[in-house]
Design a protein around this motif. Structure first.
Motif, PDB file in Angstrom:
ATOM      1  N   PRO A  89       0.463  54.155 -32.235  1.00  0.00           N
ATOM      2  CA  PRO A  89       0.718  55.605 -32.315  1.00  0.00           C
ATOM      3  C   PRO A  89      -0.052  56.402 -31.269  1.00  0.00           C
ATOM      4  O   PRO A  89       0.499  57.342 -30.682  1.00  0.00           O
ATOM      5  N   ALA A  90      -1.312  56.032 -31.009  1.00  0.00           N
ATOM      6  CA  ALA A  90      -2.082  56.752 -29.996  1.00  0.00           C
ATOM      7  C   ALA A  90      -1.471  56.571 -28.612  1.00  0.00           C
ATOM      8  O   ALA A  90      -1.436  57.508 -27.808  1.00  0.00           O
ATOM      9  N   GLY A  91      -0.985  55.354 -28.319  1.00  0.00           N
ATOM     10  CA  GLY A  91      -0.343  55.127 -27.028  1.00  0.00           C
ATOM     11  C   GLY A  91       0.930  55.934 -26.871  1.00  0.00           C
ATOM     12  O   GLY A  91       1.188  56.516 -25.807  1.00  0.00           O
ATOM     13  N   LEU A  92       1.759  55.981 -27.931  1.00  0.00           N
ATOM     14  CA  LEU A  92       2.986  56.782 -27.859  1.00  0.00           C
ATOM     15  C   LEU A  92       2.659  58.258 -27.663  1.00  0.00           C
ATOM     16  O   LEU A  92       3.290  58.944 -26.845  1.00  0.00           O
ATOM     17  N   PHE A  93       1.664  58.744 -28.401  1.00  0.00           N
ATOM     18  CA  PHE A  93       1.316  60.157 -28.283  1.00  0.00           C
ATOM     19  C   PHE A  93       0.724  60.456 -26.905  1.00  0.00           C
ATOM     20  O   PHE A  93       1.056  61.477 -26.288  1.00  0.00           O
ATOM     21  N   ALA A  94      -0.148  59.573 -26.425  1.00  0.00           N
ATOM     22  CA  ALA A  94      -0.793  59.826 -25.134  1.00  0.00           C
ATOM     23  C   ALA A  94       0.217  59.774 -23.992  1.00  0.00           C
ATOM     24  O   ALA A  94       0.259  60.660 -23.139  1.00  0.00           O
ATOM     25  N   VAL A  95       1.061  58.725 -23.976  1.00  0.00           N
ATOM     26  CA  VAL A  95       2.037  58.603 -22.887  1.00  0.00           C
ATOM     27  C   VAL A  95       3.093  59.692 -22.993  1.00  0.00           C
ATOM     28  O   VAL A  95       3.499  60.293 -21.990  1.00  0.00           O
ATOM     29  N   GLY A  96       3.543  59.964 -24.223  1.00  0.00           N
ATOM     30  CA  GLY A  96       4.600  60.953 -24.383  1.00  0.00           C
ATOM     31  C   GLY A  96       4.132  62.365 -24.109  1.00  0.00           C
ATOM     32  O   GLY A  96       4.721  63.071 -23.276  1.00  0.00           O
ATOM     33  N   PHE A  97       3.063  62.783 -24.784  1.00  0.00           N
ATOM     34  CA  PHE A  97       2.653  64.181 -24.657  1.00  0.00           C
ATOM     35  C   PHE A  97       1.833  64.410 -23.398  1.00  0.00           C
ATOM     36  O   PHE A  97       2.133  65.309 -22.608  1.00  0.00           O
ATOM     37  N   TYR A  98       0.807  63.595 -23.196  1.00  0.00           N
ATOM     38  CA  TYR A  98      -0.079  63.823 -22.058  1.00  0.00           C
ATOM     39  C   TYR A  98       0.496  63.275 -20.753  1.00  0.00           C
ATOM     40  O   TYR A  98       0.072  63.688 -19.682  1.00  0.00           O
ATOM     41  N   GLY A  99       1.406  62.326 -20.851  1.00  0.00           N
ATOM     42  CA  GLY A  99       1.961  61.749 -19.637  1.00  0.00           C
ATOM     43  C   GLY A  99       3.262  62.379 -19.203  1.00  0.00           C
ATOM     44  O   GLY A  99       3.386  62.876 -18.088  1.00  0.00           O
ATOM     45  N   LEU A 100       4.249  62.397 -20.102  1.00  0.00           N
ATOM     46  CA  LEU A 100       5.582  62.862 -19.722  1.00  0.00           C
ATOM     47  C   LEU A 100       5.754  64.360 -19.929  1.00  0.00           C
ATOM     48  O   LEU A 100       6.264  65.061 -19.055  1.00  0.00           O
ATOM     49  N   ALA A 101       5.338  64.872 -21.114  1.00  0.00           N
ATOM     50  CA  ALA A 101       5.568  66.286 -21.390  1.00  0.00           C
ATOM     51  C   ALA A 101       4.541  67.178 -20.709  1.00  0.00           C
ATOM     52  O   ALA A 101       4.862  68.271 -20.236  1.00  0.00           O
ATOM     53  N   TRP A 102       3.302  66.728 -20.652  1.00  0.00           N
ATOM     54  CA  TRP A 102       2.247  67.588 -20.122  1.00  0.00           C
ATOM     55  C   TRP A 102       2.315  67.740 -18.612  1.00  0.00           C
ATOM     56  O   TRP A 102       1.904  68.762 -18.071  1.00  0.00           O
ATOM     57  N   GLN A 103       2.812  66.731 -17.931  1.00  0.00           N
ATOM     58  CA  GLN A 103       2.840  66.807 -16.460  1.00  0.00           C
ATOM     59  C   GLN A 103       3.702  67.962 -15.946  1.00  0.00           C
ATOM     60  O   GLN A 103       3.224  68.765 -15.135  1.00  0.00           O
ATOM     61  N   PRO A 104       4.946  68.092 -16.378  1.00  0.00           N
ATOM     62  CA  PRO A 104       5.711  69.256 -15.875  1.00  0.00           C
ATOM     63  C   PRO A 104       5.153  70.592 -16.366  1.00  0.00           C
ATOM     64  O   PRO A 104       5.257  71.603 -15.669  1.00  0.00           O
ATOM     65  N   LEU A 105       4.546  70.617 -17.558  1.00  0.00           N
ATOM     66  CA  LEU A 105       3.996  71.873 -18.051  1.00  0.00           C
ATOM     67  C   LEU A 105       2.745  72.281 -17.276  1.00  0.00           C
ATOM     68  O   LEU A 105       2.504  73.471 -17.054  1.00  0.00           O
ATOM     69  N   SER A 106       1.947  71.307 -16.891  1.00  0.00           N
ATOM     70  CA  SER A 106       0.708  71.610 -16.165  1.00  0.00           C
ATOM     71  C   SER A 106       0.869  71.470 -14.658  1.00  0.00           C
ATOM     72  O   SER A 106      -0.124  71.468 -13.937  1.00  0.00           O
ATOM     73  N   TRP A 107       2.079  71.376 -14.191  1.00  0.00           N
ATOM     74  CA  TRP A 107       2.316  71.128 -12.766  1.00  0.00           C
ATOM     75  C   TRP A 107       2.003  72.359 -11.917  1.00  0.00           C
ATOM     76  O   TRP A 107       1.344  72.264 -10.883  1.00  0.00           O
ATOM     77  N   ALA A 108       2.427  73.536 -12.381  1.00  0.00           N
ATOM     78  CA  ALA A 108       2.348  74.727 -11.533  1.00  0.00           C
ATOM     79  C   ALA A 108       0.920  75.109 -11.157  1.00  0.00           C
ATOM     80  O   ALA A 108       0.660  75.430  -9.983  1.00  0.00           O
ATOM     81  N   PRO A 109      -0.044  75.113 -12.081  1.00  0.00           N
ATOM     82  CA  PRO A 109      -1.378  75.614 -11.681  1.00  0.00           C
ATOM     83  C   PRO A 109      -2.025  74.848 -10.549  1.00  0.00           C
ATOM     84  O   PRO A 109      -2.839  75.424  -9.820  1.00  0.00           O
ATOM     85  N   TRP A 110      -1.710  73.571 -10.361  1.00  0.00           N
ATOM     86  CA  TRP A 110      -2.362  72.847  -9.277  1.00  0.00           C
ATOM     87  C   TRP A 110      -1.392  72.455  -8.164  1.00  0.00           C
ATOM     88  O   TRP A 110      -1.781  72.376  -6.999  1.00  0.00           O
TER      89      TRP A 110
END
Length: 652
Positions: free
Chosen positions: A343-364
């Motif tokens: 479960p931690a791997g799914l959450f980390a890869v899904g949220f922090y890897g796939l979903a978070w990257q486009p959301l946090s893309w603009a500031p940097w």
């Protein structure tokens, strides 16, 4: 005014840098929570960043964000011999007890989750606000520069340089104009996340509590898996050492790995809410010397006590079934750890890897693209995955957040189930077996029965001694005086009257002693008025002010009342004689399953059950009822002694 707007752009860039640093620190905190050991330094650093965010929100954005936290962690308890105590372990230095106390304190602090969310979400939501001013200034400056070099597109009737320069200056002016508003928006965002949980609609709706509970199960499962892998390393060390030394050093290594497994049990009970009882057999009593001066352990005679105790430890470890069940648990942990990490791997890869990257893309990525001309795709992890699984290339990159949220949601849903599965596996190997529970219960009943028999015999001897030395002697004296009165009543009436007076005084003293003796066996006020009033009657005669609070709705069983009454009296006597208290408070109540009495004082503390017989006597008295004695008496005070005796609710 101009200085304020100009500084707003610079401060926006500083807040962008703070957001990126917070994102990195938040990810490091998640990793450190899995590894446990580096968790505290990461938590301290993340708190400093959150405190800096609070200060800047008030100083630059005009939004006051007050930190709401619990008091600091307690200080470790220091014994009279200089050792420090944490749970059931002793430490020479306060370093490790302080570390463990702070670890527990931070894990239970609700502000920690709010600060972690602020670190992870600010680069996206709060960062978008402060990204606008520097982005407008950068775009306007670039456009003006292109216009001056003749790159701007021409407009009919207007020179391209004028159009580009005007548009660039307008963008720059807009960037400086919206700077203070962007800082205010960033401060409001910080207040939304860093304020107490019950002040936002997200928490009032219950969604935060439910999501937080699921997320806790995910990270707790990962943390237990990390501890399990560490235990597997201990098993490998045991195995290699056993093969090399031929089990010579195995007791020493088992003494090192047992605390690790015990700590795992405590974390498991704390994180799942299901206490895990330690299954180990108690260490046997030290052997006594035989007539020839040697010590016998099993079929071996040892020349000195040290060798005998070492042999006892060896036998104690290797004949305890819990030792081998610990080894089996440590050996099979990698298999169970996979289910905890899923479960931690799914959450980390899904949220922090796939979903978070486009959301946090603009500031940097936007400043990087404007500065260098190299534009990083917001779907880089998704594109990297297409090289590993070419079939994913048919799915467009913009679907990455959707897939990521789906994976994260699946991880959240699997977290409770995986933790329950882990709990069943751990309970199978780490809890006492039914036979061990029954054996321990038989041993406890045997000990309590022996204590009860000894206490009863001691009580009978005391009564016999008091009767022989007190009331019996006085009654014999009364009888002798009456015989003399019978002889002298005719010859010397005055002497006879004096003897009658002495006999009357002796009988009164004998009656007083008999009343004191009866009160020591079962006081009449306890039989007539019940436990609270009997304790109040004793408190009236105490040399130290005693306040008795609480009450019972009815009468308890007489044996329970008697045990609680004399235990409270012993605790009260200890507080008066040894505690140096100026004020004592006694609270009596019933929890629904047990009678609970608390005796607390403001004395010097430092009470130790191993010194003296008072507390040990209370414990023996309570053991006959499966009662529990809890003592909290740090050096310097105060002292709080809690008695709990399982019993049905009182009857009216």
């Amino acid at each position: 005014m101009e200085r304020r707007h100009a500084l707003a752009v610079v401060r926006s860039l500083a807040l962008l840098g703070l957001g990126l640093a917070g994102l990195v620190m938040g990810l490091l905190l998640v990793v450190a929570a899995t590894l446990v050991v580096p968790y505290l330094p990461a938590a301290r650093a993340s708190r400093r960043l959150a405190d800096l965010g609070r200060q800047l929100a008030g100083r630059w954005g005009g939004i006051r964000v007050e930190p709401v936290r619990r008091p600091g962690p307690p200080e470790p308890e220091r014994r009279a011999d200089g050792w420090y105590v944490y749970e059931n372990s002793l430490y020479r230095s306060p370093r490790w007890p302080t570390y463990f106390l702070e670890l527990t304190w931070r894990a239970e602090d609700p502000a920690l989750l709010r600060e972690l969310l602020w670190l992870l979400l600010t680069p996206v939501f709060g960062g978008l606000a402060v990204l606008v001013p520097p982005a407008l200034v950068a775009a306007g400056t670039g456009l003006a520069g292109f216009a001056l070099t003749g790159v701007a597109a021409p407009v009919v009737g207007v020179p391209p340089t004028v159009v580009g320069l005007a548009a660039g200056l307008a963008l720059v002016a807009a960037g400086f104009a919206v700077g203070p508003a962007a800082l205010t928006l960033h401060g409001r965002w910080s207040r939304v996340l860093l304020q107490p949980a019950d002040e936002s609609w997200w928490h009032r709706s219950g969604l935060a509590r439910r999501t937080g509970r699921w997320q806790n199960t995910v990270w707790h499962g990962a943390g237990l898996a990390g501890l399990g892998f560490a235990a597997f390393g201990g098993f490998l060390l045991n195995l290699v050492t056993g093969l090399v030394s031929g089990t010579t050093l195995s007791p020493q290594l088992s003494a090192l790995t047992r605390p690790l497994v015990s700590r795992y049990r405590r974390y498991l009970g704390s994180w799942t809410g299901v206490p895990v009882v330690e299954p180990y057999r108690p260490f046997p009593a030290p052997p006594r010397p035989d007539p020839d001066g040697r010590y016998r352990v099993g079929r071996i005679l040892h020349p000195n006590r040290v060798a005998a105790v070492r042999a006892q430890e060896y036998e104690w470890l290797f004949t305890d079934p819990a030792t081998w069940r610990d080894q089996l648990w440590m050996a099979t942990n990698p298999v169970a750890g996979v289910f905890g990490l899923l479960p931690a791997g799914l959450f980390a890869v899904g949220f922090y890897g796939l979903a978070w990257q486009p959301l946090s893309w603009a500031p940097w990525a936007v400043p990087l693209g404007l500065a260098s001309g190299y534009w990083v795709t917001p779907w880089y992890l998704w594109y990297g995955g297409t090289y590993l699984v070419p079939g994913l290339a048919v799915i467009p990159g913009w679907a990455s957040p959707l897939v990521g949220f789906a994976m994260a949601g699946l991880g959240l849903l699997l977290g409770p189930a995986a933790l329950r599965l882990r709990l069943r596996y751990d309970h199978l190997l780490l809890t006492p077996t039914r036979a061990a529970v029954l054996a321990g219960r038989v041993r406890q009943l045997t000990e309590t029965r022996a204590d009860a028999v000894d206490a009863q015999a001691a009580e009978l001897r005391r009564i016999e001694r008091d009767l022989h030395d007190g009331a019996q002697a006085r009654l014999i004296a009364v009888g002798l005086n009456l015989a003399d009165v019978e002889r002298l009543i005719e010859e010397d009436p005055a002497a006879a009257r004096a003897l009658v007076s002495q006999a009357r005084d002796a009988s009164a003293a004998a009656l007083t002693e008999l009343r004191d003796l009866v009160r020591g066996i079962h006081p009449p006020v306890l039989a007539e008025r019940g436990l609270p009033d009997a304790v109040r009657a004793v408190a009236l005669d105490s040399p130290v002010p005693v306040r008795v609070t609480g009450d019972l709705p009815g009468r308890l069983e007489p044996p329970v009342e008697s045990a609680a009454y004399f235990s409270i009296l012993e605790a009260l006597a200890n507080a008066v004689r040894h505690g140096g208290a100026d004020q004592i408070e006694i609270t009596i109540g019933h929890t629904g399953t047990a009678l609970r009495a608390v005796v607390s004082d403001d004395g010097q503390g430092g009470a130790d059950p191993t010194r003296g017989s008072g507390l040990a006597g209370i414990r023996r008295r309570l053991n006959a009822f499966d009662g529990v004695l809890t003592l909290d008496s740090p050096s310097g005070g105060p002292t709080r002694l809690t008695l709990e005796i399982p019993c049905p609710p009182p009857l009216p």
